[in-house]
Design a protein around this motif. Structure first.
Motif, PDB file in Angstrom:
ATOM      1  N   UNK A   1      14.302  84.819  -6.842  1.00  0.00           N
ATOM      2  CA  UNK A   1      14.701  83.522  -6.400  1.00  0.00           C
ATOM      3  C   UNK A   1      16.395  83.658  -6.714  1.00  0.00           C
ATOM      4  N   UNK A   2      16.640  84.312  -7.766  1.00  0.00           N
ATOM      5  CA  UNK A   2      18.311  84.370  -7.679  1.00  0.00           C
ATOM      6  C   UNK A   2      18.594  85.102  -6.429  1.00  0.00           C
ATOM      7  N   UNK A   3      18.173  86.100  -6.087  1.00  0.00           N
ATOM      8  CA  UNK A   3      18.589  86.666  -4.643  1.00  0.00           C
ATOM      9  C   UNK A   3      18.580  85.497  -3.573  1.00  0.00           C
ATOM     10  N   UNK A   4      17.481  84.792  -3.477  1.00  0.00           N
ATOM     11  CA  UNK A   4      17.424  83.688  -2.479  1.00  0.00           C
ATOM     12  C   UNK A   4      18.493  82.818  -2.667  1.00  0.00           C
ATOM     13  N   UNK A   5      18.992  82.451  -3.816  1.00  0.00           N
ATOM     14  CA  UNK A   5      20.114  81.728  -4.243  1.00  0.00           C
ATOM     15  C   UNK A   5      21.236  82.369  -3.553  1.00  0.00           C
ATOM     16  N   UNK A   6      21.441  83.643  -3.949  1.00  0.00           N
ATOM     17  CA  UNK A   6      22.711  84.286  -3.374  1.00  0.00           C
ATOM     18  C   UNK A   6      22.942  84.383  -1.784  1.00  0.00           C
ATOM     19  N   UNK A   7      21.603  84.297  -1.234  1.00  0.00           N
ATOM     20  CA  UNK A   7      21.376  84.205   0.266  1.00  0.00           C
ATOM     21  C   UNK A   7      21.930  82.922   0.619  1.00  0.00           C
ATOM     22  N   UNK A   8      21.452  81.894  -0.203  1.00  0.00           N
ATOM     23  CA  UNK A   8      21.882  80.418   0.107  1.00  0.00           C
ATOM     24  C   UNK A   8      23.480  80.252  -0.066  1.00  0.00           C
ATOM     25  N   UNK A   9      23.972  80.925  -1.111  1.00  0.00           N
ATOM     26  CA  UNK A   9      25.549  80.833  -1.114  1.00  0.00           C
ATOM     27  C   UNK A   9      26.123  81.473   0.074  1.00  0.00           C
ATOM     28  N   UNK A  10      25.518  82.365   0.425  1.00  0.00           N
ATOM     29  CA  UNK A  10      26.290  83.064   1.860  1.00  0.00           C
ATOM     30  C   UNK A  10      26.103  82.127   3.021  1.00  0.00           C
ATOM     31  N   UNK A  11      24.956  81.411   3.006  1.00  0.00           N
ATOM     32  CA  UNK A  11      24.977  80.371   4.223  1.00  0.00           C
ATOM     33  C   UNK A  11      26.007  79.168   4.089  1.00  0.00           C
ATOM     34  N   UNK A  12      26.084  78.753   2.885  1.00  0.00           N
ATOM     35  CA  UNK A  12      27.018  77.813   2.477  1.00  0.00           C
ATOM     36  C   UNK A  12      28.474  78.213   2.603  1.00  0.00           C
ATOM     37  N   UNK A  13      28.825  79.445   2.331  1.00  0.00           N
ATOM     38  CA  UNK A  13      30.248  79.795   2.601  1.00  0.00           C
ATOM     39  C   UNK A  13      30.347  80.008   4.175  1.00  0.00           C
ATOM     40  N   UNK A  14      29.182  80.492   4.667  1.00  0.00           N
ATOM     41  CA  UNK A  14      29.595  80.604   6.162  1.00  0.00           C
ATOM     42  C   UNK A  14      30.006  79.337   6.600  1.00  0.00           C
ATOM     43  N   UNK A  15      29.015  78.224   6.369  1.00  0.00           N
ATOM     44  CA  UNK A  15      29.381  76.704   6.908  1.00  0.00           C
ATOM     45  C   UNK A  15      30.858  76.431   6.664  1.00  0.00           C
ATOM     46  N   UNK A  16      31.311  76.766   5.355  1.00  0.00           N
ATOM     47  CA  UNK A  16      32.649  76.404   4.788  1.00  0.00           C
ATOM     48  C   UNK A  16      33.595  77.268   5.709  1.00  0.00           C
ATOM     49  N   UNK A  17      33.454  78.450   5.906  1.00  0.00           N
ATOM     50  CA  UNK A  17      34.274  79.199   7.000  1.00  0.00           C
ATOM     51  C   UNK A  17      34.137  78.647   8.110  1.00  0.00           C
ATOM     52  N   UNK A  18      33.190  78.086   8.856  1.00  0.00           N
ATOM     53  CA  UNK A  18      33.390  77.434  10.125  1.00  0.00           C
ATOM     54  C   UNK A  18      34.182  76.373   9.975  1.00  0.00           C
ATOM     55  N   UNK A  19      34.117  75.405   9.060  1.00  0.00           N
ATOM     56  CA  UNK A  19      34.724  74.322   8.882  1.00  0.00           C
ATOM     57  C   UNK A  19      36.228  74.583   8.716  1.00  0.00           C
ATOM     58  N   UNK A  20      36.753  75.547   8.096  1.00  0.00           N
ATOM     59  CA  UNK A  20      38.284  76.077   8.030  1.00  0.00           C
ATOM     60  C   UNK A  20      38.717  76.615   9.323  1.00  0.00           C
ATOM     61  N   UNK A  21      37.692  77.196  10.010  1.00  0.00           N
ATOM     62  CA  UNK A  21      38.234  77.747  11.245  1.00  0.00           C
ATOM     63  C   UNK A  21      38.427  76.377  12.282  1.00  0.00           C
ATOM     64  N   UNK A  22      37.641  75.713  12.189  1.00  0.00           N
ATOM     65  CA  UNK A  22      38.001  74.402  13.004  1.00  0.00           C
ATOM     66  C   UNK A  22      39.350  73.745  12.623  1.00  0.00           C
ATOM     67  N   UNK A  23      39.676  73.645  11.358  1.00  0.00           N
ATOM     68  CA  UNK A  23      40.876  73.124  10.939  1.00  0.00           C
ATOM     69  C   UNK A  23      42.069  73.867  11.444  1.00  0.00           C
ATOM     70  N   UNK A  24      41.820  75.421  11.464  1.00  0.00           N
ATOM     71  CA  UNK A  24      42.990  76.125  11.841  1.00  0.00           C
ATOM     72  C   UNK A  24      43.191  75.976  13.184  1.00  0.00           C
ATOM     73  N   UNK A  25      42.254  75.879  14.107  1.00  0.00           N
ATOM     74  CA  UNK A  25      42.237  75.647  15.608  1.00  0.00           C
ATOM     75  C   UNK A  25      42.723  74.285  15.864  1.00  0.00           C
TER      76      UNK A  25
END
Lengths: 296, 290
Positions: free
Chosen positions: B255-279
Motif C-alpha cells: 500500500x505504501x507503493x500505491x500511496x507513492x503512485x497516488x502522489x505521482x498522480x497528485x503531482x501530475x495534476x499540480x504540474x497541469x495546474x501550473x502549466x495552465x498558470x504559465x500559459x
C-alpha cells in the motif's frame, strides 16, 4: 455628442466659439507660418475660458497655493512657469479636479469654466474631465492597441458604433499629427511606439473626447529635441481650436509656444501677462531674476 | 595604493565570493531535497501507475486499488472552490485597493487578512465542521468540503489579487480618469485587464494549495473509502491527499507503493495546474508591457 457626426467641439462651446474671430484669421494661410504669439490687446479681447479667483490650495495642513487669481483666455496658450515645487502643477490639476484623487486636499476660492463654478457641489466630475482634457508629463498610453487608446474616451462616453469610433480615431490622430505614422498599424500595441509618438498618442487620446480645454503637464520634458519641437508645433496648431494651459520648466518653450505666461513662485502667482511683454519687460524683479536665470 | 586599502579590497572580494557560495549551497540543498523526494516517490510508485490505477475504485487489495474516486473528488473540490473563492476574493481585493478609504478600519482588516493567510488549515477545518457540517447541516458533503477549502484559500487569493492591483501603475488610472471615465469603467477596462496575469498566478497558486490540503477535509469528516464518484453537491467524497494519507498509514508494504503512485498522480495534476498558470500569464501579458 451626436452619434451621426463626431463633431470636435462640445455643445456648450458652440455658441461662444464664433465670438473669437481674431485668432482664427491669423492662421488660415500656409502650414509653415511664422510663430506669432498674440499681443496683449488680442488677449484682452479674447473671451475668458477659465477664470480663477482667490484660489488657496492645501495638502493636509500645508498650503500649496496662495490667493491665485488668473484668467485663461479662450483659444490661447497659457504657459505656467516657475521653479520646481512652486505650485504650477498643483494649479493645473485644480482645473480638472485631478487633485480630488489625493486624500487630504482642500481648496478655497473659485474656478469658473465657461462661467460655471467647477467646484460647486453638484458638478459632475466625470463630465468636467471630458471637457477639460489632460496630457501628463510621462506619456502613459494604455497597454492596448493604438486604436483602443484613442477610442477609449469616446467609448466610456457611450459611443458604440464602430464607424463613428473609427472616424473619431482618425480625426484625433490627424489633429495630433500622428495619423500618417500609425495609420497602417492601428491594431498594434501602443507601447511599441517611440516616446515622442506615445506622447502624441496621449494628446490624440485626449482630443478624442472633444474637450474645450487641454491641460498639459510638462508634455515634452521626457522627449528628445526633435520630438519636443513636433509637440510644440502641435500645440501651436491646436491653439486654433482649443484653450491650452501648459506647465513647463523650459522658459524657451514657454516663450515659443504661449500667448500668455504666468510665473509662479512659492505657491503665489507673481506675474501674468502676454508672453511677449512678460519675457521682454517683466514688471516684477522676481520674474526678471527667474527668466534671466539668476535663480530657479 | 596603500597597504591598508589593498588588504581591505582583498577582504571585501573574499566576503563577496563567500556570500555567493553560501547562497549557492542553500540553493543546492533545496534542489537535493526535491530530487531525493521525487526519486523516492518515483522509484516506489512508478510500477504501480497504470490506466487501471486511475480508473479503478478503491479496494482492500493493493493490486486492485485505484484512485478514481479520489481524483474525481479532488477535481470536484477544485472546481467548486474556484467558483466560490475567486469572485469573493477578487471582489474583496478590489474593494480594499480601489474603494476603501485609507483609514484605521482598512488597516485592521488588512492586518487580519494577512494573519488569516498564516492560520494553520486544520483551524479552518474545525470552523468548517462547526459552520458548514453542523450548523448549515451540509453533512460531510462535497459542498461542505469546497466551502471549507474556500476559507483556507480566500486570504491567499485576496492578498495575491491586491498585490496584482497594486502593480498597475497609478498613471494608467489617472489617464483613464482624465479621459472622463468613471471609477467602475477605469477598474473594468484598465485596471482589471492589466492585473489579470498577476491575479491568475495567485489564484492558481492558491488552488495548488487547496489541492494538497488533507487536514481541513479530515476535520470535517471526509473519509477515504468512498466507493462511488460524486455526482452532486451533497454526495460524500474523498480527495487525493486523504486517499494517499490513508494508504500510507496502512501496515501492508504494497500500500505504501500505491500511496507513492497516488502522489505521482497528485503531482501530475499540480504540474497541469501550473502549466495552465504559465500559459495564461504568457497569453495575457503578451499585450501588457509597461
Amino acid at each position: 455628442m451626436s452619434a451621426s457626426e463626431p463633431s470636435m467641439t462640445i455643445s456648450t462651446d458652440n455658441e461662444q466659439s464664433k465670438v473669437v474671430g481674431v485668432s482664427t484669421r491669423l492662421h488660415e494661410s500656409s502650414d509653415r507660418r511664422p510663430k506669432l504669439a498674440r499681443s496683449s490687446d488680442e488677449l484682452a479681447a479674447a473671451r475668458s475660458k477659465i477664470s480663477v479667483s482667490n484660489l488657496d490650495f492645501f495638502y493636509e495642513e500645508q498650503q500649496a497655493l496662495f490667493d491665485v487669481t488668473l484668467d485663461v483666455p479662450e483659444k490661447c496658450v497659457t504657459a505656467l512657469i516657475g521653479p520646481s515645487g512652486c505650485g504650477k502643477s498643483t494649479f493645473l490639476r485644480c482645473l480638472n479636479r485631478m487633485n480630488d484623487m489625493i486624500d487630504g486636499t482642500r481648496l478655497k476660492g473659485k474656478i469658473l469654466l465657461d462661467q460655471e463654478d467647477i467646484y460647486r457641489p453638484r458638478t459632475d466630475v466625470v463630465e468636467l474631465r471630458k471637457r477639460v482634457g489632460m496630457v501628463f508629463q510621462k506619456s502613459n498610453p494604455f497597454p492596448k492597441t493604438i486604436f483602443e487608446n484613442v477610442a477609449y474616451g469616446p467609448k466610456v462616453a457611450g459611443i458604440r458604433k464602430r464607424s463613428v469610433l473609427r472616424e473619431i480615431v482618425e480625426h484625433s490622430l490627424r489633429k495630433a499629427a500622428l495619423w500618417d505614422e500609425v495609420k497602417d498599424r492601428l491594431n498594434q500595441s501602443a507601447l511599441q511606439l517611440s516616446g515622442g509618438q506615445q506622447q502624441r498618442l496621449c494628446i490624440a487620446r485626449t482630443l478624442a473626447t472633444s474637450p474645450g480645454v487641454l491641460l498639459m503637464d510638462e508634455p515634452a520634458s521626457a522627449l528628445d529635441p526633435a520630438s519636443t519641437s513636433r509637440i510644440e508645433d502641435l500645440i501651436f496648431e491646436l491653439r486654433e481650436s482649443y484653450t491650452i494651459v501648459i506647465v513647463t520648466h523650459n522658459m524657451q518653450q514657454a516663450a515659443r509656444v504661449s500667448d500668455q505666461t504666468a510665473f509662479f513662485f512659492q505657491g503665489k502667482l507673481i506675474e501674468a501677462g502676454a508672453t511677449n511683454t512678460l519675457f521682454t519687460n517683466p514688471e516684477k524683479t522676481q520674474t526678471e531674476d527667474y527668466i534671466t536665470g539668476r535663480f530657479g | 595604493m596603500s597597504l591598508h586599502a589593498t588588504k581591505h579590497r582583498r577582504w571585501s572580494k573574499f566576503l563577496s565570493a563567500a556570500f555567493a557560495t553560501v547562497c549557492l549551497l542553500a540553493l543546492l540543498s533545496c534542489l537535493a531535497a526535491l530530487v531525493l523526494l521525487l526519486w523516492q516517490v518515483l522509484s516506489h510508485g512508478i510500477d504501480w501507475l497504470s490506466w487501471d490505477f486511475i480508473r479503478d475504485l478503491p479496494s482492500r487489495f493493493p493490486a486492485k486499488a485505484g484512485i478514481r474516486t479520489a481524483l474525481a473528488g479532488s477535481l470536484w473540490l477544485m472546481g467548486l472552490t474556484t467558483i466560490i473563492s475567486v469572485p469573493i476574493g477578487m471582489g474583496a481585493a478590489i474593494y480594499l485597493e480601489e474603494y476603501a478609504a485609507n483609514n484605521r478600519m482598512r488597516t485592521i482588516v488588512q492586518t487580519n487578512i494577512a494573519n488569516l493567510a498564516g492560520v494553520p488549515s486544520i483551524v479552518y477545518g474545525i470552523l468548517g465542521l462547526g459552520l458548514f457540517v453542523r450548523f448549515m447541516a451540509l453533512e460531510r458533503s462535497i459542498l461542505a468540503g469546497a466551502l471549507t477549502l474556500s476559507l483556507v484559500v480566500l486570504p491567499i487569493i485576496i492578498l495575491a489579487s491586491q498585490e496584482a492591483l497594486r502593480a498597475v501603475p497609478p498613471s494608467i488610472r489617472h489617464a483613464s480618469f482624465a479621459l472622463g471615465a468613471t471609477k467602475w469603467q477605469t477598474i473594468w477596462h484598465q485596471v482589471l485587464p492589466a492585473s489579470l496575469p498577476g491575479m491568475m498566478t495567485g489564484i492558481i497558486l492558491a488552488m495548488s494549495r487547496a489541492l494538497g490540503e488533507a487536514a481541513p477535509l479530515l476535520a470535517i469528516g471526509a473519509v477515504a473509502y468512498v466507493p462511488f464518484v460524486p455526482s452532486s453537491l451533497s454526495d460524500e467524497f474523498t480527495a487525493l491527499p486523504i486517499q494517499i494519507f490513508n494508504w500510507s498509514a496502512r501496515p501492508q508494504e504494497d500500500f505504501h507503493s500505491v500511496a507513492a503512485a497516488g502522489i505521482i498522480v497528485l503531482l501530475l495534476v499540480l504540474i497541469c495546474l501550473n502549466a495552465v498558470a504559465v500559459f495564461v500569464r504568457y497569453r495575457t501579458s503578451k499585450q501588457i508591457r509597461w
